[in-house]
Design an enzyme around this catalytic site. Structure first.
Site, PDB file in Angstrom:
ATOM      1  N   ASN A   7       0.857  -1.184   0.000  1.00 35.54           N
ATOM      2  CA  ASN A   7       0.000   0.000   0.000  1.00 35.54           C
ATOM      3  C   ASN A   7       0.897   1.239   0.000  1.00 35.54           C
ATOM      4  O   ASN A   7       1.584   1.519   0.967  1.00 35.54           O
ATOM      5  CB  ASN A   7      -0.888  -0.035   1.256  1.00 35.54           C
ATOM      6  CG  ASN A   7      -1.870   1.128   1.283  1.00 35.54           C
ATOM      7  OD1 ASN A   7      -1.794   2.048   0.458  1.00 35.54           O
ATOM      8  ND2 ASN A   7      -2.779   1.098   2.241  1.00 35.54           N
ATOM      9  N   LYS A  14       3.591   0.719   2.816  1.00 37.23           N
ATOM     10  CA  LYS A  14       3.238  -0.242   3.862  1.00 37.23           C
ATOM     11  C   LYS A  14       3.134  -1.611   3.235  1.00 37.23           C
ATOM     12  O   LYS A  14       2.659  -1.738   2.102  1.00 37.23           O
ATOM     13  CB  LYS A  14       1.889   0.117   4.485  1.00 37.23           C
ATOM     14  CG  LYS A  14       1.915   1.347   5.353  1.00 37.23           C
ATOM     15  CD  LYS A  14       0.545   1.534   6.000  1.00 37.23           C
ATOM     16  CE  LYS A  14       0.282   3.020   6.203  1.00 37.23           C
ATOM     17  NZ  LYS A  14      -1.103   3.339   6.415  1.00 37.23           N
ATOM     18  N   ARG A  87      -2.431  -2.186  -3.550  1.00 35.35           N
ATOM     19  CA  ARG A  87      -3.547  -1.252  -3.450  1.00 35.35           C
ATOM     20  C   ARG A  87      -3.329  -0.148  -4.494  1.00 35.35           C
ATOM     21  O   ARG A  87      -2.306   0.531  -4.487  1.00 35.35           O
ATOM     22  CB  ARG A  87      -3.600  -0.613  -2.067  1.00 35.35           C
ATOM     23  CG  ARG A  87      -4.732   0.392  -1.985  1.00 35.35           C
ATOM     24  CD  ARG A  87      -4.591   1.322  -0.813  1.00 35.35           C
ATOM     25  NE  ARG A  87      -5.695   2.269  -0.819  1.00 35.35           N
ATOM     26  CZ  ARG A  87      -5.611   3.475  -0.309  1.00 35.35           C
ATOM     27  NH1 ARG A  87      -4.494   3.891   0.243  1.00 35.35           N
ATOM     28  NH2 ARG A  87      -6.641   4.282  -0.349  1.00 35.35           N
ATOM     29  N   HIS A 176     -12.682   4.430  -1.232  1.00 30.88           N
ATOM     30  CA  HIS A 176     -12.760   3.579  -0.027  1.00 30.88           C
ATOM     31  C   HIS A 176     -13.514   2.279  -0.305  1.00 30.88           C
ATOM     32  O   HIS A 176     -14.015   1.649   0.615  1.00 30.88           O
ATOM     33  CB  HIS A 176     -13.485   4.306   1.140  1.00 30.88           C
ATOM     34  CG  HIS A 176     -12.705   5.437   1.712  1.00 30.88           C
ATOM     35  ND1 HIS A 176     -13.320   6.533   2.247  1.00 30.88           N
ATOM     36  CD2 HIS A 176     -11.374   5.660   1.845  1.00 30.88           C
ATOM     37  CE1 HIS A 176     -12.405   7.390   2.686  1.00 30.88           C
ATOM     38  NE2 HIS A 176     -11.219   6.872   2.440  1.00 30.88           N
ATOM     39  N   GLY A 206     -12.593   7.819   8.626  1.00 29.14           N
ATOM     40  CA  GLY A 206     -11.174   7.783   8.962  1.00 29.14           C
ATOM     41  C   GLY A 206     -10.759   9.072   9.638  1.00 29.14           C
ATOM     42  O   GLY A 206     -11.508  10.038   9.687  1.00 29.14           O
ATOM     43  N   ARG A 238     -10.230  18.115   3.958  1.00 32.94           N
ATOM     44  CA  ARG A 238     -10.986  18.309   2.718  1.00 32.94           C
ATOM     45  C   ARG A 238     -12.365  18.885   3.032  1.00 32.94           C
ATOM     46  O   ARG A 238     -12.998  18.519   4.012  1.00 32.94           O
ATOM     47  CB  ARG A 238     -11.174  16.981   1.993  1.00 32.94           C
ATOM     48  CG  ARG A 238      -9.909  16.417   1.439  1.00 32.94           C
ATOM     49  CD  ARG A 238     -10.225  15.219   0.544  1.00 32.94           C
ATOM     50  NE  ARG A 238      -9.055  14.362   0.456  1.00 32.94           N
ATOM     51  CZ  ARG A 238      -9.052  13.074   0.770  1.00 32.94           C
ATOM     52  NH1 ARG A 238     -10.173  12.474   1.152  1.00 32.94           N
ATOM     53  NH2 ARG A 238      -7.944  12.383   0.681  1.00 32.94           N
ATOM     54  N   ARG A 282     -11.164  14.457  16.583  1.00 31.82           N
ATOM     55  CA  ARG A 282     -11.147  14.042  17.992  1.00 31.82           C
ATOM     56  C   ARG A 282     -10.725  15.202  18.891  1.00 31.82           C
ATOM     57  O   ARG A 282     -11.266  15.406  19.972  1.00 31.82           O
ATOM     58  CB  ARG A 282     -10.188  12.853  18.184  1.00 31.82           C
ATOM     59  CG  ARG A 282     -10.747  11.572  17.599  1.00 31.82           C
ATOM     60  CD  ARG A 282      -9.714  10.474  17.540  1.00 31.82           C
ATOM     61  NE  ARG A 282      -8.691  10.761  16.535  1.00 31.82           N
ATOM     62  CZ  ARG A 282      -7.771   9.890  16.145  1.00 31.82           C
ATOM     63  NH1 ARG A 282      -7.729   8.675  16.679  1.00 31.82           N
ATOM     64  NH2 ARG A 282      -6.886  10.215  15.221  1.00 31.82           N
ATOM     65  N   GLY A 332     -14.909   6.005  13.197  1.00 34.27           N
ATOM     66  CA  GLY A 332     -16.100   5.163  13.277  1.00 34.27           C
ATOM     67  C   GLY A 332     -15.966   4.070  14.304  1.00 34.27           C
ATOM     68  O   GLY A 332     -16.944   3.691  14.963  1.00 34.27           O
ATOM     69  N   GLU A 333     -14.740   3.553  14.488  1.00 35.71           N
ATOM     70  CA  GLU A 333     -14.551   2.436  15.419  1.00 35.71           C
ATOM     71  C   GLU A 333     -14.361   2.906  16.851  1.00 35.71           C
ATOM     72  O   GLU A 333     -14.755   2.215  17.782  1.00 35.71           O
ATOM     73  CB  GLU A 333     -13.295   1.623  15.007  1.00 35.71           C
ATOM     74  CG  GLU A 333     -13.473   0.858  13.708  1.00 35.71           C
ATOM     75  CD  GLU A 333     -12.154   0.327  13.163  1.00 35.71           C
ATOM     76  OE1 GLU A 333     -11.209   0.128  13.952  1.00 35.71           O
ATOM     77  OE2 GLU A 333     -12.067   0.127  11.937  1.00 35.71           O
ATOM     78  N   GLU A 384      -7.959  -3.168   5.418  1.00 36.56           N
ATOM     79  CA  GLU A 384      -7.837  -3.083   3.968  1.00 36.56           C
ATOM     80  C   GLU A 384      -6.794  -4.056   3.424  1.00 36.56           C
ATOM     81  O   GLU A 384      -6.964  -4.611   2.356  1.00 36.56           O
ATOM     82  CB  GLU A 384      -7.485  -1.648   3.544  1.00 36.56           C
ATOM     83  CG  GLU A 384      -8.681  -0.724   3.641  1.00 36.56           C
ATOM     84  CD  GLU A 384      -8.358   0.692   3.190  1.00 36.56           C
ATOM     85  OE1 GLU A 384      -8.338   0.904   1.974  1.00 36.56           O
ATOM     86  OE2 GLU A 384      -8.122   1.550   4.047  1.00 36.56           O
TER      87      GLU A 384
END
Lengths: 414, 365, 408
Positions: A7, A14, A87, A176, A206, A238, A282, A332-333, A384
């Site tokens: 990725n 990565k 990816r 995504h 994210g 963005r 956050r 989200g998590e 992913e």
């Protein structure tokens, strides 16, 4: 089969080595600060099993980074890869599913490189480098846009003159996709539903980018991102949805410089631009807990949550009878407050969140819906890399005879 | 009590004369291309001549007690209709940059009416007043609020007169109806969620270009598309603006000028596709509106194409399980609504006149 | 927006024609522009400019104020014309005769047509009720043709600052046939001064310089286009004793050449050519003149027109191209050829001295400039008004984006 999933970011690479089909990660790491020298040295953080080591090594481009990774991997024959899963952010209008790299698909990839100028070119560089470093090993490109190829034309068409959309191939691509598909498949599995009968609204929130996807019978039918990842939700830097006239006025303001406007809307707007203090929602949410009222951070948090909520409403309407509403990725998590805010007062759609479960959704996957909710609200960890490994493995084992023919896979560099 | 009502658009001025009962107009007409050729100072005279002629046929003479002008944009400065004073003109001048095609012409127009109908009060009725109550979360864009002084960075809606009346209409019918989706079907259509009389979500944006696609306007698009057009076609903002505000929407999809009535009855494949697309966008907006209000009590259609509301309602209820079974259609026309709001404005400001006026219109002032 | 501007422009035609004709009828040979300046200033007042006045240099200046001070656009044309050689004209150069859509007269193309277009471009924006973000300055300047743009220099260095305006962009109304021009070569006028005790030595030196075999041939050998330099005959001073001589030289400057460079090169050349003449001093210098403006003020001016070039891909050019294209005007870019030695524009002053990006856009034709029977096509003026207004709006107007659909 050991699949190495690669990725590429603009200055990072990565990788994970995942043993398939048992889906076990056996090694991984990240090459950081690829490119011209920066204040800190470029390095590779390499991990095998529990052991992590850091190598400082100069990497001027992604191809050199891949070569350094190859050297690290070659020290241990037990982790030697059998195939690559790459990816690739943008599959343009050409790739509607994962594709094995051949001379032909490499040519097609070159044609659409400009659509994602930050992401696609380094991915291509690495794809070529892989062929050099591991001649004959099959490579599969897995696209962020592929899952969205099923978005119907009435949802993917922009209402600008047809001559223009046709000439410049402008349409909604959506992004995504790998993540939305992965978490939706996970949710279907949890709910014991066949994926092709599973409908959901999936929120990939994210810490950087974010999008929501409407899924009907296992197929994406809409995504908040559009022609580019700029459209839709308020993201960290963005802007998301914007009056087209504002973009035009900014263009006039910046004396026609598209670069200035692009940089402004892509990297200095969103949570950062609105709050003026942080790009991380956050931070804004915790700032808000301390103070209240008419502050920039207050407006930022409200706008961020409101946009998500509106789109959830839109997509619940589009999906009609969803099985689940899914939350995934960093925000989200991990941020119950976000899930709570966007799910409250949604009983009209049959959606009801359970406060207690929502606050204690620490082990994923987790069901946070109220017992009266007719739509399950699930928090699912996205992965992913695993999704890419699955796509790669699936494609390679499906077409075993064809794909393992080295004559076909070789020499796509030419 | 004679009330002259003016609706100002770029392409034409529509005008009507009401006798104060808020029934049908006694006389009406329009002036096309008024901004191109007309010397604005002469417009009131032309309108007065039109009224005099048609009243002569009815053996009456023309006089005006009040002029009501519908204004497309009033920003945060105009939270309700008001009688034009020197102060209003100052305020208008202050916000002209946010609606540069409309406000400078309006200022001239007000001057012309003041000159022609000396002493007659002029009421300004703003489409945006209703939206000055839009919550911050809906109003703000995710960009730096101090970005550029000359650019307005706030969302408004542009059919506030219709939406406000649509809500009242439902609420008068049944007090329990308090969460309303108002679908205004004009050349640039707009969907607004009205809760307890205040807007909470609207498809319009900082300009009327955002939101649902219109007859020639593009509606929502990815901001990057604009930059892509500039880079790939070498176009400047002006040329892109021409394309997305005058050659897009239904026109862009079908390749010909078509209004909503025709779109919703055409069997042309391009029109069928455009209809599908616009219905889909309306579904998205409806979903957002429901989420914004936490539910829905009624849906009302208004505007000149309100009669296609039945088709739209049919589509939406086929998609949404718990949708209201019936839809409402607001019977009132724009000029009529402008009159009533204008009169309201005058009554509030001018107690001496209000004594003489008896209103027989069913509106609760 | 554009259709409104087009219609308003159409309606202004007669007014524009009358004004331009009248402007041509008012003689305004360099350093004698007073009457024309007053006429222009009055017209700008009449057209509703927020401000119009005549500055200390005698320039007529009109201002349309924007809501903010930036960016400010300056439209600039010169009022003055060269003195027409009336014998060569087939008609009077000051009667403003109109035939077949052409207006004949001294300065019709260079640059009264352009001046009229610029003045009415401001009026067109006003009449179209298009609000401005930045300021628009329309400056009709004096002493361009003969005076090396002292009028313009005064304007930029003192008049504009005194009214709180700093020009960010400039558009010259010089003849471009409504093309977008971004520069030209320059020229310099030099004097070779020869001085000596012995008059014979002086005249020998002058002859040495001014023969086909000497300086001219030297120059021919070093230049690709020798016709781009004129060397005048020596003029001998001091009748009693032939003690000095002056020779005037004019030379085209390419963008790579500077007047200083040419001076030092020529100094070297003449030194070589006169090395055998003892007791003479030879010096090459740029000609300076002490000039008296029509309003009595005096200035020393150097006879130089520098070459200049605005980057053809600069924001100014790009936005000008885009605006014209959006307005559905012809978009043609290029440079002036300066077919006749001695011609030039004030672009170098703005760009090189004041660092103001500048382009040219005017209705006249370069071929007509400085010619007998000079004319300008009236239709080009009307087009130029609309084109100029579109460019100005693109640069400094309040954007109308999002508000231009016929109905909402």
């Amino acid at each position: 089969m050991k699949i190495i999933v690669v990725n590429c970011g603009s200055s990072s690479l990565k990788y994970r080595i995942i043993s398939m089909p048992e889906e076990k990660e056996i090694a991984g790491g990240e090459a950081q600060r690829i490119g011209p020298k920066t204040a800190e040295p470029s390095r590779i953080i390499h991990r095998v099993g529990e052991k992590t080591e850091t190598h400082l090594v100069e990497m001027r481009n992604h191809a050199e980074a891949l070569e350094e990774v190859r050297k690290l991997l070659s020290r241990d024959s037990s982790i030697a890869p059998d195939a690559f899963g790459h990816r690739v952010v943008h599959g343009g209008g050409i790739f509607s599913s994962a594709a094995q790299i051949t001379a032909g698909s490499a040519r097609d990839l070159e044609k659409i490189k400009h659509l994602a100028p930050i992401h696609n070119p380094p991915a291509m560089e690495v794809i070529y480098a892989c062929e050099k470093a591991y001649p004959g090993l099959p490579s599969v490109a897995v696209f962020d846009t592929a899952f969205h190829a099923t978005i119907p034309d009435f949802a993917s068409t922009y209402c600008i003159p047809r001559e223009i959309t046709e000439k410049l191939k402008i349409r909604k691509f959506g992004f995504h996709g790998t993540s939305h598909q992965f978490v939706a498949e996970e949710a279907a599995r949890i709910m014991k539903r066949p994926f092709n009968e599973f409908s959901a609204v999936s929120c990939h929130l994210g810490s950087g980018g974010a999008s929501i996807c409407a899924i009907v019978n296992g197929k994406s039918v809409d995504n908040t991102m559009g022609y580019s990842p700029l459209q839709g939700l308020v993201m960290s830097t963005r802007c998301g949805d914007l009056d087209p006239a504002l973009t035009l006025n900014l263009l006039q303001h910046f004396i026609g410089s598209t670069t200035d406007v692009e940089r402004l809307l892509n990297t200095r707007s969103g949570v950062l631009g609105m709050s003026g203090s942080s790009a991380d929602i956050r931070d804004i949410l915790s700032m808000n807990r301390k103070s209240s009222g008419n502050t920039r951070s207050h407006h930022t948090a409200e706008a961020y949550l409101w946009r998500i909520k509106k789109y959830i409403g839109s997509y619940l309407a589009v999906v009609g009878k969803p099985d689940a509403l899914i939350f995934t990725d960093t925000i989200g998590e991990t941020i119950p407050q976000v899930r709570w805010a966007v799910c409250s007062d949604m009983e009209y759609f049959g959606l009801k969140i359970d406060a207690g479960k929502n606050d204690h959704a620490d082990v994923l996957p987790s069901d946070v819906s109220h017992k009266d909710s007719s739509i399950k609200i699930l928090v699912v960890a996205t992965n992913e890399e695993l999704a890419i490994a699955r796509r790669t493995y699936g494609l390679l084992s499906e077409n075993h005879n064809f794909l393992w023919n080295k004559k076909l896979t070789n020499n796509y560099l030419k | 009590m004679n009330i002259v009502t003016i609706s100002q658009n770029i392409s034409k001025i529509e005008f009507a004369l009401f006798d104060g009962s808020c029934g049908e107009p006694v006389s009406k007409g329009e002036l096309k291309n008024w901004m191109n050729h007309e010397i604005i100072g002469g417009i009131p005279g032309k309108i007065a001549t039109h009224f005099s002629k048609s009243l002569r046929k009815q053996e009456k003479t023309f006089s005006a007690n009040l002029v009501c002008i519908r204004v497309a944009y009033g920003g945060q400065e105009f939270k309700s209709p008001e009688i034009a004073t020197a102060r209003s003109l100052e305020k208008l001048k202050k916000i002209e940059n946010a609606a540069p095609m409309h406000i400078p012409a309006l200022i001239e127009l007000i001057g012309a009416f003041k000159n022609y109908f000396r002493g007659t009060p002029i009421a300004l009725v703003f489409e945006t007043s209703f939206f000055t109550r839009l919550p911050e979360r809906e109003r703000n864009y995710a960009i730096n609020p101090g970005l550029a002084k000359e650019i307005s960075l706030q969302r408004f809606g542009y059919h506030g007169i219709f939406h406000e009346r649509a809500y009242e209409y439902c609420h008068e019918k049944d007090k329990r109806l308090s969460r309303i989706i108002s679908v205004c079907l004009e050349p640039v259509p707009e969907i607004c969620a009205v809760m307890g009389g205040s807007p909470v979500m609207v498809t319009g944006g900082a300009t009327p270009l955002e939101g649902l696609p219109g007859e020639t306007t593009c509606g929502d698009i990815d901001p990057l598309i604009i930059l892509s057009l500039s880079e790939n076609l070498g176009w400047g903002p002006e040329e892109i603006n021409n394309a997305i505000s005058r050659k897009s929407g239904i026109y862009g999809l079908t390749g010909r000028k078509m209004d909503f009535t025709e779109l919703f009855s055409s069997a042309d494949p391009d029109a069928i596709f455009a209809r599908r697309l616009i219905l889909y966008r309306m579904l998205l907006a409806t979903g957002s509106a429901i989420a914004a209000m936490g539910g829905l009590d009624a849906i009302v259609f208004s505007g000149r194409y309100r009669e296609i509301g039945g088709q739209i309602h049919g589509y939406l209820s086929s998609k949404l399980g718990k949708f209201p079974e019936k839809h409402e259609i607001l019977p009132d026309q724009l000029l009529k609504l402008t009159t009533c709001s204008g009169m309201l404005a005058m009554l509030k400001k001018d107690r001496t006149h209000s004594q003489k006026i008896s209103l027989d219109n069913g509106y609760s002032f | 927006m554009y259709w409104i501007m087009k219609a308003k422009n159409e309606a202004m035609k007669d007014e524009v024609k009358d004004f331009t004709q009248e402007l041509v009828r008012i003689t305004s040979i360099s350093l004698d522009e007073k009457k024309a300046a007053e006429f222009i200033c009055g017209k700008m007042k009449e057209l509703g400019y927020d401000d119009s006045f005549i500055d200390d240099a005698g320039n007529a200046v009109g201002v349309i104020r924007g809501r903010e001070s930036e960016p400010a656009v300056m439209l600039n044309s010169h009022i003055d014309t060269i003195a027409p050689d009336e014998e060569k004209w087939s008609m009077s150069p000051f009667r403003g005769i109109i035939e077949n859509g052409k207006l004949f007269g001294a300065g019709a193309s260079d640059c009264k047509g352009g001046l009229a277009a610029q003045i009415y471009a401001g009026a067109l924006l006003k009449r179209s009720l298009l609000p401005m973000r930045g300021h628009l300055v329309v400056a009709a300047t004096v002493a361009e043709e003969n005076g090396c743009s002292v009028g313009l220099k005064k304007l930029v260095s003192s008049t504009l600052p005194s009214i709180g305006i700093k020009a960010d962009y400039a558009i010259l109304g010089e003849p471009t046939g409504n093309g977008l021009y971004y520069g030209h070569d320059g020229w310099v006028e030099l004097n070779i001064h020869i001085e000596g005790v012995n008059p014979f030595h002086v005249s020998d030196a002058a002859r040495n310089i001014n023969t086909d075999l000497s300086l001219v041939s030297t120059i021919r050998n070093t230049m690709n286009t020798p016709e781009e330099m004129n060397i005048g005959h020596p003029v001998f001073n001091d009748d009693s004793g032939f003690r000095s001589a002056d020779m005037r030289i004019s030379k085209r400057l390419s963008s790579a050449e500077s007047p200083e460079g040419v001076v030092s090169w020529l100094n070297h050349e003449v030194a070589v050519l006169t090395q055998n003449e003892k007791n003479v001093a030879v010096e090459v210098a740029v000609i300076s003149e002490n000039q008296k403006m029509y309003n009595g003020s005096r200035s020393v001016v150097k006879r130089v027109a520098n070459s200049w070039q605005t980057d053809p891909y600069s924001p100014l050019m790009q936005r000008a191209r885009q605006s014209l294209s959006a307005a559905e005007c012809e978009v043609r870019t290029g440079k002036w050829t300066l077919g006749k030695l001695g011609m030039g524009t004030a672009g170098s002053v703005l760009l090189n001295e004041y660092k103001i990006p500048v382009i040219g856009y005017g209705p006249g034709s370069e071929d007509c400039a400085h010619c007998a029977d000079e004319y300008v096509v009236l239709d080009r003026i009307y087009e130029s008004i609309y084109g100029t207004a579109s460019i100005v709006h693109g640069l400094a107007g309040i954007p109308v984006c999002g508000w231009t659909s016929d109905e909402i």
